[in-house]
Motif scaffolding. Structure first.
Motif, mmCIF file in Angstrom:
data_model
loop_
_atom_site.group_PDB
_atom_site.id
_atom_site.type_symbol
_atom_site.label_atom_id
_atom_site.label_comp_id
_atom_site.label_asym_id
_atom_site.label_seq_id
_atom_site.Cartn_x
_atom_site.Cartn_y
_atom_site.Cartn_z
ATOM 1 N N GLN A 31 -12.250 6.279 -2.449
ATOM 2 C CA GLN A 31 -10.805 6.152 -2.546
ATOM 3 C C GLN A 31 -10.314 4.724 -2.334
ATOM 4 O OE1 GLN A 31 -8.214 8.250 0.329
ATOM 5 N NE2 GLN A 31 -7.062 8.948 -1.454
ATOM 6 N N TYR B 67 -7.609 9.909 -11.733
ATOM 7 C CA TYR B 67 -7.731 9.326 -10.393
ATOM 8 C C TYR B 67 -8.875 9.978 -9.607
ATOM 9 C CZ TYR B 67 -6.585 8.021 -5.589
ATOM 10 O OH TYR B 67 -6.646 7.554 -4.300
ATOM 11 N N ASP C 192 0.836 -1.196 0.000
ATOM 12 C CA ASP C 192 0.000 0.000 0.000
ATOM 13 C C ASP C 192 0.876 1.253 0.000
ATOM 14 O OD1 ASP C 192 -2.270 1.502 -0.065
ATOM 15 O OD2 ASP C 192 -3.164 0.604 1.720
ATOM 16 N N TYR C 193 0.242 2.412 -0.148
ATOM 17 C CA TYR C 193 0.961 3.675 -0.146
ATOM 18 C C TYR C 193 1.572 3.939 1.232
ATOM 19 C CZ TYR C 193 -1.465 4.636 -4.537
ATOM 20 O OH TYR C 193 -1.926 4.573 -5.816
ATOM 21 N N LYS D 156 3.284 1.623 -5.656
ATOM 22 C CA LYS D 156 2.742 2.348 -4.508
ATOM 23 C C LYS D 156 3.812 2.718 -3.478
ATOM 24 C CE LYS D 156 -2.022 0.718 -4.775
ATOM 25 N NZ LYS D 156 -3.132 -0.001 -4.094
ATOM 26 N N ASP E 109 -8.179 2.926 -5.274
ATOM 27 C CA ASP E 109 -6.765 2.613 -5.071
ATOM 28 C C ASP E 109 -6.399 1.194 -5.487
ATOM 29 O OD1 ASP E 109 -5.961 5.076 -4.200
ATOM 30 O OD2 ASP E 109 -6.139 4.611 -2.066
ATOM 31 N N ARG F 29 -2.515 6.685 -7.866
ATOM 32 C CA ARG F 29 -2.574 8.095 -7.496
ATOM 33 C C ARG F 29 -1.582 8.869 -8.380
ATOM 34 N NH1 ARG F 29 -2.660 7.659 -0.803
ATOM 35 N NH2 ARG F 29 -4.560 6.375 -0.704
#
Length: 306
Positions: free
Chosen positions: A205, A196, A124-125, A146, A209, A214
């Protein structure tokens, strides 16, 4: 000698014929315009009508079909200015700037049906992460995911090396009766912002995602990512249904021979961070692509950054 009435009647006939000639010329011009209009839209009446309804230019090359529903996620592709097979960043070469493609939204209902649950351990980010000043290279390969974003001003355009390889692959596919088409390649940072945000507004979101990067994290900003479909089968472009087509099966079996890898394989969301996309291919060079294909791994696993 002719009477005045005869001369007047003659002048009226001439004016009438001139009016008719004008109508004929106008009709000819209209017909020519319609033929040119259809030609620029790939001789597809539906595309031509759609371009008028949306107030957009005809969708000829690099058309993008984005949908959270049928496709899983908006394919994003990293594309450095060109990756050499020896593992070193080559000298910069002029890169073509590709216009950001318009988007045709598909229905969203099938997305929830086809989308598997998000793995709890999926990459994940990084919260609070800032975009870097330089792109991330690992063993000479440009990485964009990410965890490793691109600089905001990174804008190489479409990689010429990747385009040449794609053209070779497209020609080879024709011998098997398959007409490939790269409907989306390079995307700018600014375009990704619009794209996005549109998905977040539509799906939220968390859902967005899983299938859309993003701004600054998209592989498409690198110019090495190619979203591929088949000519005259636009309903499968950027859709989960593409994976069941002969074109997708041919790509899965042959793309590595031309330096491309399936960037987001099925069942690898915990590694790549994105849902499976059967149409999203990334250029890495023939040697690397052969190794990744042979071991059935992702780019992250190949580079040891998963």
């Amino acid at each position: 000698m002719r009477s005045k009435k005869e001369k007047l009647a003659d002048r009226k006939r001439k004016r009438k014929y001139k009016w008719i000639d004008g109508i004929v010329v106008l009709i000819f011009i209209l017909l020519a315009g319609i033929i040119i209009w259809l030609g620029t839209n790939g001789w597809s009446m539906s595309k031509a009508i759609n371009s008028l309804q949306n107030g957009q230019e005809p969708l000829v090359e690099f058309q993008e079909i984005e949908s959270a529903s049928e496709r899983g996620r908006e394919d994003e592709v990293d594309d450095p200015e060109g990756v050499s097979e020896e593992g070193e960043k080559p000298e910069e070469i002029p890169l073509r700037k590709i216009e950001d493609a318009p988007i045709i939204e598909k229905s969203q209902e099938k997305a929830e049906e086809a989308a598997p649950e998000k793995p709890s351990s999926a990459i994940d980010y990084i919260k609070g992460q800032q975009l870097p000043k330089e792109p991330k290279y690992v063993d000479g390969v440009l990485l964009a995911n990410k965890q490793y974003p691109l600089p905001r001003d990174y804008a190489p355009g479409e990689s010429e090396e990747a385009r040449e390889a794609y053209n070779e692959m497209e020609a080879a596919a024709v011998t098997s009766g398959i007409n490939l088409h790269a409907f989306s390649t390079y995307r700018s940072y600014e375009y990704q912002v619009t794209l996005y945000n549109r998905y977040v507004e539509r799906d939220g979101q968390e859902a967005a995602d899983r299938y859309s990067a993003r701004p600054g994290y998209s592989e498409h900003q690198t110019g090495l990512a190619f979203d591929i479909g088949e000519v005259n089968h636009e309903r499968h472009w950027a859709s989960n249904s593409f994976g069941d087509t002969e074109a997708a099966k041919w790509l899965a079996a042959n793309a590595h021979k031309y330096g491309f890898i399936l960037r987001y394989p099925e069942g690898k969301e915990e590694v790549t961070g994105y849902m499976h996309e059967s149409w999203h291919y990334r250029y890495v060079g023939k040697k690397r692509a052969a190794q990744i294909f042979k071991h059935n791994i992702t780019l992250e696993e190949y580079l040891g950054v998963q």
